[in-house]
Design an enzyme around this catalytic site. Structure first.
Site, PDB file in Angstrom:
ATOM      1  N   GLN A  89       0.814  -1.208   0.000  1.00 56.40           N
ATOM      2  CA  GLN A  89       0.000   0.000   0.000  1.00 56.40           C
ATOM      3  C   GLN A  89       0.854   1.268   0.000  1.00 56.40           C
ATOM      4  O   GLN A  89       0.491   2.263  -0.628  1.00 56.40           O
ATOM      5  CB  GLN A  89      -0.925  -0.001   1.233  1.00 56.40           C
ATOM      6  CG  GLN A  89      -1.898   1.148   1.275  1.00 56.40           C
ATOM      7  CD  GLN A  89      -2.848   1.162   0.084  1.00 56.40           C
ATOM      8  OE1 GLN A  89      -3.101   0.121  -0.519  1.00 56.40           O
ATOM      9  NE2 GLN A  89      -3.366   2.327  -0.253  1.00 56.40           N
ATOM     10  N   GLU A  90       1.967   1.236   0.694  1.00 55.25           N
ATOM     11  CA  GLU A  90       2.800   2.433   0.817  1.00 55.25           C
ATOM     12  C   GLU A  90       3.531   2.758  -0.484  1.00 55.25           C
ATOM     13  O   GLU A  90       3.587   3.913  -0.902  1.00 55.25           O
ATOM     14  CB  GLU A  90       3.831   2.237   1.940  1.00 55.25           C
ATOM     15  CG  GLU A  90       3.256   2.262   3.346  1.00 55.25           C
ATOM     16  CD  GLU A  90       2.974   3.680   3.827  1.00 55.25           C
ATOM     17  OE1 GLU A  90       3.229   4.625   3.074  1.00 55.25           O
ATOM     18  OE2 GLU A  90       2.503   3.819   4.969  1.00 55.25           O
TER      19      GLU A  90
END
Length: 679
Positions: free
Chosen positions: A551-552
């Site tokens: 996600q990052e």
């Protein structure tokens, strides 16, 4: 005297010769028949075969095509042995098949690696002579144009979107070629800006092309300057407005005026171009009635985005809009916004009614999963326990593991997470599958392990020139999936995962197996050494580390956020310094190993601080422990799904659900899929 009649004696071949001839002919017939049967049953070689198997085929296969495939696969699996490559590929460039061009390409590159320039030049020339229209000839033209500049024009004309042609255009500062065929190619942006800012006499059509390219790169301000006051063409105006939306207030206003003028001067009033312009003006977060009133009446009546904006402004009813445009993303977003509002206000019956306004088959898989979970939740809150359980079981049967299947499992009494503060490694899965791109040559290169060449061929054959009059159509979900797989195979996880995610939000009513395959592709396992080391050294479950990294950074180690977060785990330098046992050297966070280890250490601290609560630990990783702590209420224990929806920071709210969905997907990766026959 009469002659006696001549008697002819029949000469018969010996029985042994007949037997021998029959045996030979019969054997030949059996061989031919056997070959046909083998061809019909033999599976083509692919990267799933072991090197030992490939070597056996290379040495002993009766079919020369199979031996050549084995040679190419062996070369692809071992790129560090150029002398071995030469031996494997010797004598394999026979015939007119595209695989012969692949052999010539490998032979030329191998000779270059070994410093055998004369042999390399001979192979490049042979490739050009025998396969002049093959995409690989772009590589040959690129190499040979260094010594023969006249070949540059041939390269750009015959293979305009091939990466080799775009690289040549960057080196030659050919801004117009880049603006038409590849503004996103590495280094193109600098060439485009330089051309616009130069004092050269550039015609208006060429300025339109350059401005369009800059706008597609997100630089609306430079695109406007490039026009030097000229009125933008339709596609250029639309692209500029999109780019200006992310600028300051003045730039946003400029973009709005471009769009209003576009929709009021374009004929016909309703077209793909004007509908897209109306979508930009009908901002779903903050629609402005004054802007919508400036649109032509016919466009307002035909635009789902305008209709959804009018619902938000209290001018239309939601059900009317949702049912008129059930397949439009504007309806999907409107439906969810109203559902979420009803859920947070505990208006369970209203939420259930809105949830049933669209059938799951009318929605992309991630949205259908969300719908099924909240329908079960609303029924549960109304006391309809059987209806709730049915909705949740259907969700589990028909959807791949995600945030909502996790919550459905939890609501049905399962779904418990394993201890996250343990050094648990994920099983590494590497499963090759056919690409099925629709392009036989691209699929063949993929099968032969030539992933870089498959991507370059796909780009060179699927890319269309940018048109300043008509916007490029949005890629079909199948094309996005092909591009995503090719990008991932070449290490571009940022763009690859983005393409797959966008495909998942547009692919509707596909089968369960298709959903599962697309979902699996979105959860790869790159950087295995870095994650394995961090998991074991910091005692954090690998699934959680990967859930956050995906996600990052989408596993892109070079990503740096606007606020300064770096690397796979997007660590702020101050956070990294606070958990590091020694002073960090400049650039240390760009090391995947260091970045993941420090991210794991910080995550370990958050898990300890929040008694291993995944909700608070993940929210804290994004918004900080102080902010997450201030949101803690009893609802987190009772109804954590509603607690997550109440997170006041939209970014953290979405982030928390995404990461926890990634976590469940990685934990459940090896579980059987598609349990239901109803797909």
């Amino acid at each position: 005297m009469a002659r006696a009649p001549e008697r002819r004696v029949a000469v018969r071949p010996p029985h042994g010769l007949l037997l021998l001839t029959g045996t030979v002919l019969g054997s030949l017939g059996l061989i031919v028949l056997g070959q046909q049967l083998l061809r019909s049953h033999q599976q083509p070689l692919n990267p799933s075969r072991s090197p030992t198997e490939l070597w056996k085929h290379y040495r002993w296969a009766w079919d020369p095509s199979t031996r050549r495939d084995a040679a190419l696969l062996l070369v692809a699996s071992d790129r560090d042995s150029p002398h071995r490559h030469q031996r494997l590929l010797t004598g394999q460039a026979w015939g007119p098949q595209p695989t012969a061009a692949a052999v010539l390409l490998h032979q030329a590159r191998t000779a270059e690696r070994l410093g055998q320039q004369q042999r390399a030049s001979s192979r490049w020339r042979t490739l050009l002579r025998r396969f002049p229209s093959h995409p690989f000839s772009a590589d040959a033209l690129y190499v040979r144009s260094k010594a023969n500049p006249s070949l540059k024009a041939t390269l750009l004309a015959e293979h305009p979107s091939h990466p080799a042609a775009l690289e040549r255009a960057v080196q030659d500062n050919n801004a117009l070629h880049l603006a038409r065929w590849g503004p996103r190619h590495h280094g193109a942006a600098t060439v485009l800006r330089k051309a616009c800012d130069s004092n050269q006499d550039i015609t208006n059509p060429n300025r339109q092309q350059l401005a369009l390219a800059l706008a597609l790169l997100g630089d609306g301000a430079s695109g406007l300057r490039c026009l030097q006051g000229n009125r933008p063409t339709p596609a250029t105006a639309l692209a500029l407005a999109k780019a200006l939306r992310s600028g300051n207030q003045q730039e946003r206003s400029q973009g709005e005026e471009l769009l209003v003028r576009l929709v009021n001067t374009t004929e016909p009033a309703v077209s793909a171009l004007t509908l897209e312009a109306a979508q930009l003006l009908a901002n779903p977060l903050k629609p402005q009635a004054a802007l919508l009133e400036r649109l032509p009446k016919a466009l307002r009546e035909q635009s789902a985005d305008v209709a959804a904006a009018e619902v938000r402004l209290g001018q239309r009813t939601a059900i009317e809009v949702i049912q008129r445009w059930p397949h439009h993303p504007a309806s999907w977003q409107l439906q969810w916004d109203l559902i979420r509002s009803a859920l947070l206000s505990e208006r369970w019956q209203e939420a259930a009614t809105l949830l049933q306004a669209l059938a799951p088959k009318q929605l992309p898989e991630p949205l259908a999963a969300r719908q099924r979970f909240w329908l079960g939740f609303s029924e549960h809150k109304q006391g309809n326990k059987d209806a709730a359980a049915t909705a949740w079981r259907t969700l589990l049967e028909q959807h791949p593991p995600s945030y909502y299947t996790w919550r459905a499992s939890a609501r049905l009494g399962a779904g418990a997470l394993p201890p996250l503060q343990q050094a648990v490694l994920l099983s590494k899965r590497e499963r090759w599958s056919p690409l099925q791109s629709g392009d036989a040559l691209v699929d063949s290169l993929w099968r032969l392990g030539m992933n870089k060449e498959a991507l370059e061929t796909w780009l060179s054959r699927s890319q269309q020139p940018l048109d300043v009059q008509t916007p490029s159509p949005e890629p079909a979900p199948a094309d996005r999936i092909t591009a995503g797989r090719l990008l991932l195979a070449n290490g571009d996880t940022w763009n690859g995962l983005n393409a797959l995610w966008r495909a998942s939000l547009r692919q509707v009513n596909e089968g369960c197996l298709e959903r599962a395959d697309l979902h699996r592709l979105q959860h790869p396992l790159p950087w295995s050494k870095a994650f394995s080391a961090a998991t074991q050294e910091e005692s954090v479950h690998e699934a959680l580390l990967r859930a956050i990294a995906k996600q990052e950074s989408r596993y892109s180690s070079a990503v740096r956020s606007p606020v300064g977060a770096e690397g796979l785990m997007q660590l702020m330098p101050s956070t990294a310094a606070s958990v590091s046992s020694a002073p960090l050297q400049p650039g240390a966070l760009r090391s995947p190993t260091t970045n993941v280890q420090l991210g794991a250490r910080y995550l370990q601290q958050l898990l300890t601080q929040w008694d291993e609560s995944p909700w608070l630990a993940v929210a804290s990783y994004n918004a900080g422990p102080n902010a997450a702590g201030s949101w803690r209420t009893d609802e987190l224990e009772r109804d954590p799904e509603l607690w997550a929806e109440r997170i006041p920071y939209p970014e953290t709210r979405i982030y928390t659900k995404k990461v926890l969905g990634n976590l469940w997907a990685y934990l459940m990766a090896e579980k059987p899929r598609c349990q239901s026959k109803t797909q």
